[in-house]
Each structure stands twice: as C-alpha cells, then as structure tokens.
Design an enzyme around this catalytic site. Structure first.
Site, PDB file in Angstrom:
ATOM      1  N   ASP A 152      42.981 -33.667  13.136  1.00  0.00           N
ATOM      2  CA  ASP A 152      42.372 -33.017  12.897  1.00  0.00           C
ATOM      3  C   ASP A 152      43.184 -31.621  12.121  1.00  0.00           C
ATOM      4  O   ASP A 152      44.326 -31.608  12.157  1.00  0.00           O
ATOM      5  CB  ASP A 152      41.944 -32.159  14.556  1.00  0.00           C
ATOM      6  CG  ASP A 152      41.821 -31.370  14.820  1.00  0.00           C
ATOM      7  OD1 ASP A 152      40.756 -30.968  13.509  1.00  0.00           O
ATOM      8  OD2 ASP A 152      42.042 -29.947  15.306  1.00  0.00           O
ATOM      9  N   ASP A 176      43.991 -31.396  19.093  1.00  0.00           N
ATOM     10  CA  ASP A 176      44.396 -30.399  20.258  1.00  0.00           C
ATOM     11  C   ASP A 176      43.794 -30.226  21.143  1.00  0.00           C
ATOM     12  O   ASP A 176      43.174 -28.919  21.641  1.00  0.00           O
ATOM     13  CB  ASP A 176      44.132 -28.646  19.028  1.00  0.00           C
ATOM     14  CG  ASP A 176      43.048 -28.132  18.886  1.00  0.00           C
ATOM     15  OD1 ASP A 176      41.765 -29.387  18.290  1.00  0.00           O
ATOM     16  OD2 ASP A 176      42.940 -26.672  17.946  1.00  0.00           O
ATOM     17  N   ASP A 197      38.014 -32.672  20.036  1.00  0.00           N
ATOM     18  CA  ASP A 197      38.568 -33.789  20.257  1.00  0.00           C
ATOM     19  C   ASP A 197      38.340 -34.919  20.635  1.00  0.00           C
ATOM     20  O   ASP A 197      38.978 -35.504  20.447  1.00  0.00           O
ATOM     21  CB  ASP A 197      40.003 -33.392  19.242  1.00  0.00           C
ATOM     22  CG  ASP A 197      39.769 -32.701  18.375  1.00  0.00           C
ATOM     23  OD1 ASP A 197      39.143 -33.036  16.861  1.00  0.00           O
ATOM     24  OD2 ASP A 197      40.895 -31.881  17.761  1.00  0.00           O
TER      25      ASP A 197
END
EC number: 7.2.2.-
Length: 1096
Positions: free
Chosen positions: A480, A838, A842
């Site tokens: 990410d 994080d 996600d």
C-alpha cells in the site's frame, strides 16, 4: 448475502432397495470468504450395531480412529439420502477440511415468516456448524441461515409505532427461539478436556504404544526418559491452548447492561438477551461498547471502529432516513455504511437530546454480527496445512510401508531360527517404532517456533504460524502507498485557486496563508474548515489526517452548537475560520461521507448571518471535475494537475454550490442530485514524505529478484512518483502509464504515456500503439488504475494476463476490494504473494495474501499473518528473512530425522540377523545425548542478514532431495553391512551363539555398530548443516559448534576407551582390536564426507 446452489445427483443403481431417487448436495456461501458443501446422510441400523460391537471389542481403539477420520465412519454406517430423511450432514470446505454434524429438531410454537420462506409451527430440523444454526426450509428442502437483515426490516416496518413501542414480549420470545440470543459465550474447556485432546492425539498415542513395546523389551530407563519428555511437551501444549482460549474470552468480554425499549417502556437488560429488531437507547452517559450490529435511527454518534474495520480514524454515524428495503439492505450489509454500527465498536461521542435520543435497531446478533465473525475466525481458524507438513506425512507413509516390509522379513527370518512367537512380535514392532519416527512432523515446527520467538522479540507478532514458511518462498510483494511507503502525516504544500481576471488557476504557498488570507478566496477556507470527518473529543481534534491538516492550516475553530428542541434538523456541529472571522459561524447539517467508489466527500452547511445553504465538496480531481459545471473549470486545470502529480503531490480538488431548496427537503435528496453542477474552486496540494526505510526495503526486495508492486488510492502519476522515489521502478528503463479514456464502446480506448526514467522526459507514442505492444516490449513496466485493470481482465487471454501481471508495477485508484482482487489474481497465476498495509483500508487484501504484514495493531488486522507493533516497513524484511530461515531449517531437521531413523534401523537390522540388539543405555545415549541435542541445536540457527536472489524450495521433494536421501540411505546400509562383513571375514573375535528367547546386547558386533552409528549421527548433522545463504554463518552459532565438538570428542574417546572404564561398562562396550577401532573411525569420517558432498 448468503447464497445457495443445489445439485441433483442421480444414484448409479436406481433400483437398489433403500436408495433414494435423488441425492441432494448443497453448495452454500455463508459469506464472500466462507463457502461450504452440505451433503445429507442417514444411519443404517444394522451397520451401526456392528460398529458399536467392534468398538467395544477393540477397547475403543476403533472409535478413536474414526474420531480422527470421520469420513470413514460415514462410509461404514451412513448412507447418502435426501434432506427428507437426513440424520447427519457432512460439511466440507474448499480447503478440504470436513466435519460431521448431527441434525436435531426444534418445536416451533408459531410460524416464522421471512422474506423468502416460512418455517411452520411444529417440528423443524436444524444443525449447528461453527456456532451458526442452519434450518431445513420445508418447501424446497434446502438448508438455510435465517436472513437477519430482511427479518429485522420486516419487524421494524410492521411493528406499530416502532420508535415509541419497540418489540413486545411475545415477539421477543418467538425470535429468541429461532434466531437465538446475542451471546458470544464459547464454553471454556476444562484442563482435563484439553489434556485428553492432547493425549489422544495420534502422535502421543504412538509414543505410548512405543513405550509399552520398549518396556516389554526391558528398556526401562529409556522409556522413562521418553515419558518425561512427552509429559513436558503435553504440559506446554495444554498451557498454550488454555492461554489462547483465555485470550479469546478476553476479547468477548462479560455481558454488559444496555437500555432497550420494549413494550413501550425503557428497560435495562443484559446484552446477551437482545434479539434482532430490538430498539436500543443510548445517551452520552452510555459511552460504552455496542453489543450488536445495528442501524442508527436517530441522532448521530462518533465511534471507534478499529476493532472491526481496522480504520484508526473515528467514524461518524448518521441516522438512516430512507426506510425502503433497498436502503436498509445497503446500510446493513456494507461494512463501511455511515448508518451501520458494528458490534464491538466503542462510542466516543453521542449527539443526543431528550427529543432526539440515540436509537439503534438491532439487525445482527451473536456470531452473525461482525464481532461474532471475528470471534468465529479465532475459534475456528482456517488452518491450511503447509506443503512441508503434507510432504512429511507422505514420507511417513512411505516409511511405514518400508517398515511393514521389514517386519515381514524379520518375522520370517526369526521363524527360521525357531524364535518364539512373542519374541517375533516384539522384534517386529520394535522395527516399526524405529523406522517411523512419530516426531517427524513435529520437528518441522521447531524452526517455526524459534522464528516466532525472534519475531516477538522484535515486536512482530504472528496470528498464523504456518505463514512463516510461506514467507520463505514469496515471489511477489505488494505495498500500500499512503501510510505504508509514506508517512501517515500529511503536509499542505500550496493551494491553487481561480484568478479573478482570467479564471486560470494560480498558486498560493502554504506559508503565506496565515500571513495574508486575501490571496485566497473564501471558498478555500470554508471547504477546508467545514470538514466531514473531524470531531472534537474532549480537547482533542480527531479525524482523517488530511482533514486535520487542512482544518489546522486554515485556522479552523470548533464552536459550541446550540440545539433547539423545536428544530427539526439541528446541526451536527459548527465551525468558524480566520477568513470570515469568529462572528461568522458555519453549521454543518448533513455530511456525505467519503465514498471509495465516488472518491469524494461533501457537507451541507449554512452561515449564522445569511442562513443560506451551501454544499462544499472535495475529493479526487477527476471526481470533482466530473460533477463541476464546464464554465467553472479553468482551462489550465489539467496541465496543473498533470504537473503536480508527476512531482508526487497529493491533489485534492474542491468545489461549492449554493442551494435554494429548503433544508427539510434537502435532507431527503439523493447524493447524486446534491453533488451535481457544482462550481469548481481550486486545488489543495499536499505531500506525504516517504518513510526513511522505504527505499532500502524496496531495493533489497528487488535485488532478491522479487516482484514488487504498489497499490494506491491516489492518482496514477502521484503513485508513479512515489514508486520511482522509493526504488520500485529501478529495474526498468521505461514505464508506460495507461488510463481508460471515456468511451461508450465495448472495446475501451486506452491513453498511453511513455516516461524515460533516466531523463524524466515523456517520449512520443507511435500511432496505433496498443497494450500488446507494451506487453511485448522488454525493459519496460506498466502502471494503470484499478478501473482499467478490471476491464482488461475481461478482454485478455490467460497468457496475456500473466505477462501483464509480470509488468505491472503501480496500480492507482484502487479500492480496498480492488487490492484484494489484484492479490487473488496474482495467486491464481501461480505467485506466492505478500501484502503490506497500514490496516485502514487493507484488511481484505491482508487476509487474502499468503503473507500479510500489517502496520496497524487493531483487532480487525488479526486477519494479517503478521502485525508490527513498531509500525515499521523494515519488519517486512525481517519477516522474509525469518521465513527463509525457518523453511531451510525445517528441511534440514526433516532430513536429519529421516537419516537418523535409517541409521538406527540399519543397525538393528544387521543385529537382528544374529538376534542381537542395542542395550537400554546405548539407545539412551544415541537418542537423548546425540540426536536430540543436535536436532535442537540445528533449529536455533539465526537468519542471514541479507536477502539473496535464490529462494528455498517449498517442498521436501524438490531438486533431487529424494534422490540424495536414497543415496545416503544406501550408503548407510552399505557401511553397516561392510562393517559386519569385515568382522566376520577377519575372524578377530568369536561372536556369541544365537539365543532363542533373548537378544544378546554385549558383544563385539553390537559395540561396533553402536560406535559407527554414533559417529554417523554426528557426521550426518555436520554434513547437512553446511553454510547457507539463508542462515547466519555456522561459526557464529557457538552452542552448535561446541556441541558438535563435544560429541565428536566423546565418540572418539569411546572408540579407544578401555572396556573397564566406567563409561564403557555403563554402555557395555566390549574390547575391540586397535585396527578395528581405526576402521570404525575411518568409516564414520567417510560417511560425514559423503553426506557433505551430497548436500553441497
């Protein structure tokens, strides 16, 4: 929503008596991530009676075996049937795990009406699977979960004056009987139960049988030592199981009292007593955890949803005002819905008044709630056995077959010498305990346990130990961007606003905002301070980091909100800014939360002086431009956006709109109507600095020949800029950016741009250039957004998609579901995928990946394989190193245990030919003083400091490993045979005669094979544990070096020790000719050298 697929199966012999005409197999989707197959069975009474008699005759052994293998019980005593005659159901999932559940009955006092079926009063059949209850729907004979959301909607809409009355006692009793209570209680297992589950494990039962065999063979001391070690292992397993159970119960917590409206009055009940449709009442005095999933009916509140969604930013929830079924289903089924309150979320602030209390209607309870699903995942983890474990079990089966062949040979051979039946049985079973090491699968977990311990010391915690092996063979890693490769903090760089003279965008630096506010128009201040997600909790400003940055940079101030009791739509909160001054207060009446699909957020507010309503919106530039009037868009906006994106800035466009519709009508308008024909005002330009360690980690992964991709919700060029500066594009010379052009055709038009990474210049694209040209071009990579990727998946062939995935480096504008889809796509094409995020958006991708590394420690991120308490991207590097280390150590431990078993079996085989055997102390010396310490020391090697381009093999049978094991096994047999032959041919000593009832344990041959075997155990260990690129240097592991040296010196001493020495007498070592001692030592050294050569 749950879905069902039915398959009608016709039996092969339709005329067979008792066979139903149709067999029903049901495919059921419990959720998007959980699918089961249901097959009905009924008992055959005669076979049940025979089985029970057999279980009694075998003293429960058969019952125990069938407990381990329930599918065999089904085959023996159950017959497939239709759901009309069902007594048991066989449940299977895609991982191959199966279970048998008994079908029970419940007597319903009243009909239960749902949106799709009716459960009539009377006897209704059901079964429970992993805390979920499935009912047999009588009309279609299908197993179903009760539809909670639609049932709750029916209760809300059909109950007269629901808001004032709530549910009545009769309805609550009826619902509790079918839907169950809100209890998440899982019965705690007693210490005795856990102990029995451990003791009755096949591994420990085999150990128990082995100990009995050894005791019958007079190996008393050795057996006692094994019992002690096994008991300690069982104690540790029971302790770990109990601690894990206590952790789960601590998450569940004790039931708390809640206020609920029932029978027209407010009552205080325990949360466990709630049912769907109950109406909960909360106030600011009740800042507690919500015990159910519910729809907010009135007031608004601020929640900490980190336990469920992983989102660290508090979420504001608003009442559902559209009572249609479609709105209800969207609100109750979308995990990010602004109207849905999840079980387990904590209230931070409740904006309630006596006239507008905080009312929540219960839609899901118990294990059907989102918190319940989390508890179910912890209680019933999806344990997919690793390839290493499956390979070890396959090898055990091979060893078992070999042992049975050896048993037959030994039995026949001993019978030729008229050995007694008891002696033949004892020797045969002894061979089985030697050749089939029951600890073999367990040794594979030793390296994992040590890796977990090292990771824990580095504040990296794992929720899936088996994922450590997966980390050792990853081929692709996906990151990410925001909050992972970049810092969580956001800084305002500058603002672009429209110029009054020509309407073009002009730049205003962030440093000058506080000095001269006249450089900006009022809309920049108003949009920045009228935020959608910000809240003042106590004296702390909480919310999205981006909005916090804008609010503080533009000197926003929260104002006390006065809520008049006669106001039908009181404001949510009020703010002011430095441009308009403290006297101008903006009251926010409605907030349209950020939508990951629309990629924008909006608020409706009014001023304290003009009282006119305005809409302020901000979001992704393409999203805001799409809803802006054409005459309000500056002509240079695309040029500015392109320039800023290419430099890696994060761009937020903002716009405004004057509203003339009355507030009471605006509240009910759709979002698409409100967010249309807005006036474009400008751009906020922000930047998130790269983490210091991002470039080092990415560079290390690329040097190790691992594919690295970046998934981001930001624009394409911003994502490309970050990818370039963190080193993700260092392996290519050119990159192509691809975006989907607006076109109504079925075949999408793709706009390409080519960037030379050396000169940072855009290169011309030839006419007719297509995606296939990019796929075929070498030394280039591809960057695109999630929308284009989804379209291409429906157009390209299998091989083209595979090549496309190998070239993709950056994916922009990716929603949480797009990220998970990309990970799943890579897995589908044969990649082992890791994902680092994080945790905020996600969670789905972290769970889908083979290895997920979360930089957030919220409960929702328990789906990730690894959680970093330090929230450092460097922990990805540590996880990969530990994965490779544990994988190679497991390979070595497996090889060592197998070869040690072959050494011992080969030795006793040649001894059995003379009816000789090792004595108790010799077995003890070999197993507990050589094999056990060496195998333990082997597993404590530390990982290497750097990742290399090679990866360890994930299977035990790859790259000629089986061939090497076969060669080493043959060499072991030849060495023992040669030693026996030399002793016979030289006639240096006279061997004892054959004894019928008892094996001789003290003679020259026993001593010779014992000494050679001891040397070979050490030689194999040294030969296997050579220097490896995945492990730290051998000389750094002083414990291992000292242990090998000590054992080697002891073995040399035993070779030449006097037979009258205390150690020689204890081990019953006889006197050997000096030359023969040198021959034994030489053969031991040769074995070590050959093992080393084969393992190079």
């Amino acid at each position: 929503m749950d879905s069902i697929e039915l398959k009608q199966l016709v039996p092969e012999n339709d005329s067979e008596p008792g066979t139903p005409r149709q067999l029903l197999f049901q495919h059921y989707d419990i959720s998007n991530e959980e699918t089961i197959g249901i097959k009905p069975f009924k008992s055959i009474p005669a076979k049940v009676y025979i089985l029970r008699v057999t279980e009694i005759l075998t003293l429960g052994l058969l019952h125990l075996i069938l407990t381990w293998l329930p599918e065999f019980r089904l085959k023996w005593i159950e017959a497939p049937c239709s759901n009309e005659d069902v007594e048991f159901v066989a449940i299977s999932d895609p991982s191959g795990t199966s279970s048998i559940e008994k079908v029970s009955s419940i007597c319903l006092k009243n009909d239960i009406q749902t949106s799709s079926f009716v459960l009539p009063s009377g006897k209704t059949r059901y079964f429970e699977y992993k805390k979920l209850r499935f009912y047999l729907e009588p009309l279609n004979l299908q197993w179903v979960l009760m539809p909670l959301e639609t049932s709750a909607y029916s209760l809300v809409t059909s109950t007269p004056a629901y808001i004032q009355n709530g549910l009545d006692t009769f309805t609550i009793a009826k619902l509790r009987q079918v839907y169950g209570s809100n209890s998440l209680v899982s019965t705690k297992k007693s210490i005795v139960t856990i102990l029995l589950n451990e003791v009755l494990h096949p591994f420990y039962l085999f150990q128990a049988v082995s100990v009995l065999i050894w005791l019958c063979d007079s190996f008393v001391f050795y057996s006692c030592c094994i019992v002690f070690i096994s008991s300690y292992s069982i104690f540790l397993s029971v302790k770990e199981s109990k601690e894990s159970e206590n952790r789960i119960h601590s998450i569940i917590g004790a039931p708390q009292p809640v206020t609920v409206i029932r029978n027209q009055v407010k009552q205080t009940v325990l949360a466990d007593d709630l049912v769907i449709g109950d109406l909960l009442y909360f106030s600011n005095l009740d800042l507690k955890t919500c015990p159910v999933d519910g729809i907010l009916f009135s007031s608004s509140c601020l929640l900490d949803e980190s336990m469920v969604t992983g989102e660290s930013v508090p979420a504001r929830k608003f009442p559902l005002e559209d009572n249609s079924l479609d709105s209800w289903m969207i609100a109750s089924c979308n995990i990010f819905s602004p109207h849905l309150i999840h079980a387990g979320t904590k209230f931070l602030k409740i904006d309630s008044t006596p006239s507008t209390p905080c009312l929540i209607s219960v839609v899901r309870t118990g294990f059907r709630s989102n918190k319940g699903q989390l508890i179910r995942n912890l209680l019933y983890p999806n344990l997919r056995p690793s390839q290493l474990y499956l390979d070890s079990m396959s090898f055990l089966k091979t060893m078992a077959i070999l042992s049975f062949v050896s048993i037959v040979f030994i039995a026949i051979y001993l019978n030729l010498y008229n050995a007694s039946f008891g002696h033949v049985v004892l020797r045969s079973l002894d061979v089985l305990t030697i050749l089939v090491p029951p600890a073999l699968p367990a040794t594979l977990s030793v390296g994992i346990a040590n890796s977990i311990a090292r990771l824990s010391r580095a504040l990296i915690y794992t929720t899936s130990p088996e994922s450590i092996h997966n980390a050792g063979c990853l081929s692709t890693f996906v990151f990410d961007k925001t909050g992972t490769l970049t810092e969580n903090s956001v800084q305002l760089s500058c603002v672009y606003v429209k110029s009054g003279s020509n309407g073009l965008l002009k730049q205003v630096d962030a440093d000058s905002l506080s000095l001269d506010s006249t450089k900006l128009n009022a809309h920049a201040y108003r949009v920045a301070t009228c935020s959608q997600s910000l809240e003042l909790v106590g004296n702390e400003l909480v919310g999205d980091p981006l909005e916090v940055t804008l609010f503080t940079q533009f000197n926003g101030t929260f104002c006390a909100t006065i809520r008049a009791s006669n106001t039908p739509h009181p404001p949510l909160f009020s703010v002011s800014n430095s441009f308009d001054g403290p006297s101008q207060i903006f009251s926010i009446y409605k907030a349209l939360e950020f939508d990951p699909v629309l990629r924008r957020m909006s608020v409706i507010c009014s001023t304290s002086t003009e009282r006119s309503l305005m809409l302020f919106t901000k979001g992704a530039p393409e999203s805001i431009l799409a809803i802006s009037s054409q005459q309000s868009i500056p002509s240079n906006v695309q040029e500015v956006i392109h320039t800023l994106s290419s430099k890696g800035f994060r761009i937020i466009a903002f716009a405004s709109k004057n509203l003339i519709t009355p507030l009471q009508e605006l509240i009910h308008l759709s979002r698409s109507t409100l967010e249309s024909n807005v006036t474009f005002q400008g751009l906020f330009v922000l930047e998130s600095p790269l983490r210091e360690s991002s470039k080092d980690v990415i560079s290390s992964l690329l040097r190790s020949k691992m594919e690295v991709s970046i998934c981001s919700g930001d624009s394409l060029f911003t994502s490309v800029f970050v990818a370039k500066h963190c080193g993700a594009l260092d392996s290519c010379n050119f990159i192509y950016t691809a975006e989907l052009a607006d076109s109504g055709d079925d075949c999408p038009q793709i706009h390409f741009e080519k960037i030379d990474l050396q000169t940072q210049n855009f290169q011309p694209i030839p006419d007719g250039f297509s995606l296939k040209d990019v796929i075929l071009e070498k030394d280039s990579s591809l960057c695109m957004d999630g929308k284009l990727l989804q379209r291409l998946l429906t157009m390209l062939s299998f091989n083209e998609i595979k090549i496309l995935l190998s070239k993709l480096r950056v994916l922009a504008r990716m929603s949480p579901f797009d990220k998970a889809t990309y990970v799943e796509l890579c897995q589908k094409y044969g990649c082992k995928v890791g994902f680092c995020g994080d945790g905020a958006n996600d969670c789905i991708a972290l769970k889908q990946a083979d290895v997920g590394v979360s930089l957030s420690d919220s409960e929702a991120c328990a789906a990730a394989s690894f959680v970093s308490k330090k929230k450092s991207i460097k922990d990805v590097f540590n996880v990969l190193l530990e994965g490779r280390c544990s994988l190679i150590l497991s390979h070595r431990c497996f090889q060592y245990m197998v070869l040690c078993a072959i050494v011992q079996f080969s030795g006793v085989f040649f001894l059995y030919l003379k009816n000789y055997n090792f004595n108790d102390n010799q077995f003890l010396f070999m197993d507990l003083l050589i094999i056990f310490p060496l195998s333990a020391a082997m597993s404590y090697f530390d990982p290497a400091q750097n990742l290399t381009s090679n990866r360890p093999n994930s299977t035990l049978f790859g790259k000629g490993r089986v061939k090497d094991l076969g060669i080493q096994s043959v060499l072991i047999w030849l060495s023992h045979g040669l030693l026996t032959l030399i002793l016979h041919e030289l006639n240096w000593v006279e061997l004892p005669e054959w004894q019928l009832e008892k094996s001789n344990t003290k003679n020259v041959l026993v001593t010779s094979i014992f000494l050679l075997s001891s040397l070979q155990y050490l030689g194999i260990c040294i030969g296997i544990n050579q220097s490896s690129e995945f492990l730290s240097p051998i000389w750094k592991k002083k414990t291992y070096v000292c242990l090998c040296t000590t054992i080697g010196l002891c073995n040399i001493y035993l070779c030449f020790a006097n037979e009258n020495h205390i150690i020689s007498r204890c081990l019953q070592i006889t006197r050997l000719p000096t030359l023969y001692r040198f021959i034994i030592l030489f053969m031991g050294v040769i074995s070590c050298c050959l093992t080393s050569i084969l393992n190079m």
